[in-house]
Design a protein around this motif. Sequence first.
Motif, PDB file in Angstrom:
ATOM      1  N   LYS A   1       7.148  18.693  12.741  1.00 18.14           N
ATOM      2  CA  LYS A   1       7.400  17.463  13.477  1.00 18.14           C
ATOM      3  C   LYS A   1       6.097  16.671  13.553  1.00 18.14           C
ATOM      4  CE  LYS A   1      11.548  18.913  14.327  1.00 18.14           C
ATOM      5  NZ  LYS A   1      12.715  18.311  13.621  1.00 18.14           N
ATOM      6  N   PHE A   2       6.174  15.382  13.286  1.00 19.58           N
ATOM      7  CA  PHE A   2       4.968  14.563  13.336  1.00 19.58           C
ATOM      8  C   PHE A   2       5.345  13.108  13.573  1.00 19.58           C
ATOM      9  CE2 PHE A   2       6.267  14.740   8.901  1.00 19.58           C
ATOM     10  CZ  PHE A   2       6.164  13.416   8.471  1.00 19.58           C
ATOM     11  N   GLU A   3       4.366  12.366  14.055  1.00 20.16           N
ATOM     12  CA  GLU A   3       4.504  10.913  14.195  1.00 20.16           C
ATOM     13  C   GLU A   3       3.728  10.247  13.067  1.00 20.16           C
ATOM     14  OE1 GLU A   3       4.890  10.336  19.019  1.00 20.16           O
ATOM     15  OE2 GLU A   3       2.900  10.485  18.141  1.00 20.16           O
ATOM     16  N   PHE A   4       4.208   9.083  12.641  1.00 14.82           N
ATOM     17  CA  PHE A   4       3.591   8.407  11.498  1.00 14.82           C
ATOM     18  C   PHE A   4       3.502   6.897  11.773  1.00 14.82           C
ATOM     19  CE2 PHE A   4       3.880   6.085   7.483  1.00 14.82           C
ATOM     20  CZ  PHE A   4       2.897   6.691   6.731  1.00 14.82           C
ATOM     21  N   LEU A   5       2.337   6.339  11.483  1.00 12.54           N
ATOM     22  CA  LEU A   5       2.138   4.893  11.658  1.00 12.54           C
ATOM     23  C   LEU A   5       1.162   4.398  10.606  1.00 12.54           C
ATOM     24  CD1 LEU A   5       2.414   2.243  13.368  1.00 12.54           C
ATOM     25  CD2 LEU A   5       0.415   3.039  14.657  1.00 12.54           C
ATOM     26  N   THR A   6       1.467   3.256  10.018  1.00 12.71           N
ATOM     27  CA  THR A   6       0.545   2.632   9.073  1.00 12.71           C
ATOM     28  C   THR A   6       0.147   1.263   9.598  1.00 12.71           C
ATOM     29  OG1 THR A   6       1.538   3.743   7.181  1.00 12.71           O
ATOM     30  CG2 THR A   6       0.199   1.823   6.717  1.00 12.71           C
ATOM     31  N   LEU A   7      -1.156   0.993   9.588  1.00 12.23           N
ATOM     32  CA  LEU A   7      -1.676  -0.319   9.959  1.00 12.23           C
ATOM     33  C   LEU A   7      -2.201  -1.005   8.709  1.00 12.23           C
ATOM     34  CD1 LEU A   7      -3.691   0.590  13.191  1.00 12.23           C
ATOM     35  CD2 LEU A   7      -1.339  -0.266  13.023  1.00 12.23           C
TER      36      LEU A   7
ATOM     37  N   MET B   1      -4.677  14.901  14.788  1.00 20.93           N
ATOM     38  CA  MET B   1      -4.446  13.637  14.088  1.00 20.93           C
ATOM     39  C   MET B   1      -5.101  13.645  12.709  1.00 20.93           C
ATOM     40  SD  MET B   1      -4.855  10.715  17.048  1.00 20.93           S
ATOM     41  CE  MET B   1      -4.239   9.459  15.920  1.00 20.93           C
ATOM     42  N   LEU B   2      -4.391  13.033  11.737  1.00 24.62           N
ATOM     43  CA  LEU B   2      -4.905  12.859  10.387  1.00 24.62           C
ATOM     44  C   LEU B   2      -4.851  11.377  10.047  1.00 24.62           C
ATOM     45  CD1 LEU B   2      -5.786  13.887   7.577  1.00 24.62           C
ATOM     46  CD2 LEU B   2      -3.344  14.167   7.041  1.00 24.62           C
ATOM     47  N   LEU B   3      -5.991  10.817   9.633  1.00 24.60           N
ATOM     48  CA  LEU B   3      -6.065   9.409   9.256  1.00 24.60           C
ATOM     49  C   LEU B   3      -6.453   9.307   7.791  1.00 24.60           C
ATOM     50  CD1 LEU B   3      -6.503   9.413  12.448  1.00 24.60           C
ATOM     51  CD2 LEU B   3      -7.611   7.210  12.107  1.00 24.60           C
ATOM     52  N   LEU B   4      -5.680   8.541   7.032  1.00 26.93           N
ATOM     53  CA  LEU B   4      -5.911   8.347   5.606  1.00 26.93           C
ATOM     54  C   LEU B   4      -6.215   6.887   5.351  1.00 26.93           C
ATOM     55  CD1 LEU B   4      -2.823  10.380   4.313  1.00 26.93           C
ATOM     56  CD2 LEU B   4      -5.165  11.225   4.628  1.00 26.93           C
ATOM     57  N   HIS B   5      -7.358   6.615   4.738  1.00 26.04           N
ATOM     58  CA  HIS B   5      -7.770   5.237   4.495  1.00 26.04           C
ATOM     59  C   HIS B   5      -7.249   4.754   3.145  1.00 26.04           C
ATOM     60  CE1 HIS B   5     -11.136   2.013   4.306  1.00 26.04           C
ATOM     61  NE2 HIS B   5     -10.148   1.601   5.085  1.00 26.04           N
ATOM     62  N   ASN B   6      -6.955   3.448   3.085  1.00 28.57           N
ATOM     63  CA  ASN B   6      -6.588   2.775   1.838  1.00 28.57           C
ATOM     64  C   ASN B   6      -5.364   3.409   1.191  1.00 28.57           C
ATOM     65  OD1 ASN B   6      -6.955   0.765  -0.137  1.00 28.57           O
ATOM     66  ND2 ASN B   6      -8.032   2.199  -1.473  1.00 28.57           N
ATOM     67  N   VAL B   7      -4.282   3.549   1.960  1.00 27.13           N
ATOM     68  CA  VAL B   7      -3.070   4.161   1.412  1.00 27.13           C
ATOM     69  C   VAL B   7      -2.229   3.199   0.588  1.00 27.13           C
ATOM     70  CG1 VAL B   7      -2.871   5.927   3.176  1.00 27.13           C
ATOM     71  CG2 VAL B   7      -1.865   3.677   3.570  1.00 27.13           C
ATOM     72  N   ILE B   8      -2.583   1.907   0.597  1.00 31.00           N
ATOM     73  CA  ILE B   8      -1.758   0.955  -0.149  1.00 31.00           C
ATOM     74  C   ILE B   8      -2.173   0.845  -1.606  1.00 31.00           C
ATOM     75  CG2 ILE B   8      -1.345  -0.441   1.911  1.00 31.00           C
ATOM     76  CD1 ILE B   8      -3.313  -2.513   0.743  1.00 31.00           C
ATOM     77  N   GLY B   9      -3.305   1.459  -1.983  1.00 29.11           N
ATOM     78  CA  GLY B   9      -3.743   1.347  -3.373  1.00 29.11           C
ATOM     79  C   GLY B   9      -4.337  -0.010  -3.654  1.00 29.11           C
TER      80      GLY B   9
ATOM     81  N   VAL C   1      -4.571   1.876   6.813  1.00 26.92           N
ATOM     82  CA  VAL C   1      -4.808   3.242   7.268  1.00 26.92           C
ATOM     83  C   VAL C   1      -3.478   3.833   7.715  1.00 26.92           C
ATOM     84  CG1 VAL C   1      -5.364   2.475   9.616  1.00 26.92           C
ATOM     85  CG2 VAL C   1      -6.108   4.731   8.836  1.00 26.92           C
ATOM     86  N   ALA C   2      -3.211   5.059   7.285  1.00 26.82           N
ATOM     87  CA  ALA C   2      -2.031   5.792   7.730  1.00 26.82           C
ATOM     88  C   ALA C   2      -2.482   6.825   8.751  1.00 26.82           C
ATOM     89  CB  ALA C   2      -1.346   6.472   6.558  1.00 26.82           C
ATOM     90  N   MET C   3      -1.759   6.903   9.864  1.00 20.45           N
ATOM     91  CA  MET C   3      -2.091   7.841  10.927  1.00 20.45           C
ATOM     92  C   MET C   3      -0.911   8.788  11.149  1.00 20.45           C
ATOM     93  SD  MET C   3      -4.154   5.461  13.677  1.00 20.45           S
ATOM     94  CE  MET C   3      -2.939   4.141  13.750  1.00 20.45           C
ATOM     95  N   LEU C   4      -1.179  10.079  11.090  1.00 25.53           N
ATOM     96  CA  LEU C   4      -0.175  11.098  11.334  1.00 25.53           C
ATOM     97  C   LEU C   4      -0.638  11.974  12.485  1.00 25.53           C
ATOM     98  CD1 LEU C   4      -0.590  10.798   7.960  1.00 25.53           C
ATOM     99  CD2 LEU C   4       1.468  12.229   8.023  1.00 25.53           C
ATOM    100  N   ARG C   5       0.270  12.246  13.411  1.00 29.36           N
ATOM    101  CA  ARG C   5      -0.060  13.111  14.558  1.00 29.36           C
ATOM    102  C   ARG C   5       0.894  14.286  14.577  1.00 29.36           C
ATOM    103  NH1 ARG C   5       0.146  13.539  20.610  1.00 29.36           N
ATOM    104  NH2 ARG C   5       2.069  12.338  20.652  1.00 29.36           N
ATOM    105  N   ARG C   6       0.311  15.470  14.536  1.00 33.27           N
ATOM    106  CA  ARG C   6       1.104  16.691  14.495  1.00 33.27           C
ATOM    107  C   ARG C   6       1.702  16.987  15.868  1.00 33.27           C
ATOM    108  NH1 ARG C   6      -1.070  22.674  12.445  1.00 33.27           N
ATOM    109  NH2 ARG C   6       0.998  23.507  11.906  1.00 33.27           N
TER     110      ARG C   6
END
Length: 613
Positions: free
Chosen positions: A553-559, A521-529, A570-575
């Motif tokens: 292939k990956f799953e993607f979700l932004t909260l 899993m990769l989590l990226l904070h503050n993706v909205i700028g 936060v954007a969450m990507l799962r490989r």
Amino acid sequence: FVEKLRPNVAWVHPNQLPTTFNRLLATSQPQPYFDSSGCQVADRLRAASAEIIAEYEEYERLVLAKRATTQYDGAHPESWMSTEGNNSYWEYLMLRHGSKWDDGLCVHFPMACSLVRGLPEVEEGLHLSPSQCDGFCDASSPLQGPAGLVAFYKLGANRSVKPHYGPSNQRIKCHLVVRAPPQGTHGASITVGGTTRVVDVGDVFCFDDSYEHSVTNGGGEHGNVSRVVFDVTFWHPALQNASHTPAASGDVGDGGGSAMGQQAKNKAETAQLAGAATTTAELTTSKHSSMGLGGGIWLHNIDSNPVRAHDTVMDEDNNHATVKRTRTTVGAKGSVTVHEAQPLDTPRLMGGLTSRFYKEAERLYSATFGTEQMAPLLHSLVRFHRPEIVVELGFGYTTPFIAQALADNAADVALERLPTSPLRHANVLRSSWYVENSAYSPKLFVVDSSVQREKKYSRVIDSVLKKLGLQNRVTVHPTLDLAEAHREFKTDSLGLVWNDAQWDPTFLRIWWPLLKKNGGMLLLHNVIGNGELSRWCIASPRRVMRELFPDEKFEFLTLLEPHKAYQGSVAMLRRLDPTHQPKKYRFLWGGKGEDEDMDDVEIFQDWMHALYR
């Protein structure tokens, strides 16, 4: 002879001769074993017995595998009581000695340490007035230090500990039996004040070690089973209740008198000293106070410190514990402030996120970081996902939450490996995971450049982790440049990466291959700028990923935190690796189904039609 001697000495019973003896705690008849019903320490030991036993078994497994160094002390001052030749067979593993916790050992024993850490009857000293001391006890100064040890005691097979006395009758010991041979001819037992008790694994009992006591371990049928107990020593509850309001000799002499009545009496007198009216509700002890983790009162120096009392209260279903706290602040105006229904620190239910944890972690909090919701979310994600290697880019408030989650996971895995695990009995565990992760020892690697923070911030991080006993779970790189950090890790090795620093296409290109193919899993904070005009950026990580890795292939979700314009997403990507997924449902991960000639859409439609039917 005893009758003639008694008026001239402080001691009351010939088999109770400690160095420090407070006659106000004496009983007319010997009471070597302490009634632990309603005792907070004993109740906590019972509630967490399985977890503590699992932690100990895991520690010994690591020692045997040479992945941990044994810290048993066989040369402690009392070791002579079970010594043959140059060998001692009675060893201590001290989690707390004097006023210090061994934070290194607490990494291996998170439950055992957190269970009693912070309890005043274990950690704090005690003030006695002259009226609270009669005999060989010093009321001219506070008792020195805390009540005693928090430790594991191990006695070798076919060995015994000679009869001896503890140093004071002002303390009580509670034991959880962690290991013992089966009961019978070759079982283990303890004798206190002439009364022998045969013990078994999981037993919890309390005793007054100022009585003469000894231990015997038969070693089992084959003479190879050691006897191990977890010991918690704390101040005698009668002293706790009588800290500032001495009980009558009858109340103290029977081992504490009526705890509920004494609590109400203390509350009333405390409120009266503060010049405040005390309502009937404030003086009533909950009818459930003997449930859960037990009640109790601990009164501090009334001349300068706040006085607090607390009872445990269970809801109607007896499945949620809270503390009904009455905090009486003695001030110039004699005001009384009452706080009620605060969450109870129940490590077994809450993991490591206790009130003590939040208090320490708060030292790292800053509103500008925007991680007040992100930190507990990360704790839950790590608990749920169970990664073995986690990387945090940009340390801060979230660091101890991730570290605590890893420590909680390690404790859970140790418990789940046991045949007695409730989850194992419920048949909800996947056995292959425990084989694949046979050496599960999760670790957090924190990367940040001190250039962007005050240098003292990294020292605060270290201090918080040490106080929480988490420092051995974390490796901090305060000088490693973020652009070079990826060189520290191998491809397909990282379970989770939390990026609270900067990200761009170059970051994704370098770090994505380091994630484990099967679910990293990769989590990226503050993706909205910044601001509303930048909210379109929430899709950019997904767009960039498709450009950089068209075959991945990956799953993607932004909260989103809709009330925030900055630091609120936060954007969450799962490989995903379709080859690792169940063949029947492989299309859900972007792969082919059981019939390789059918494309994903056809398989999905057939599956949905089947569900509809």
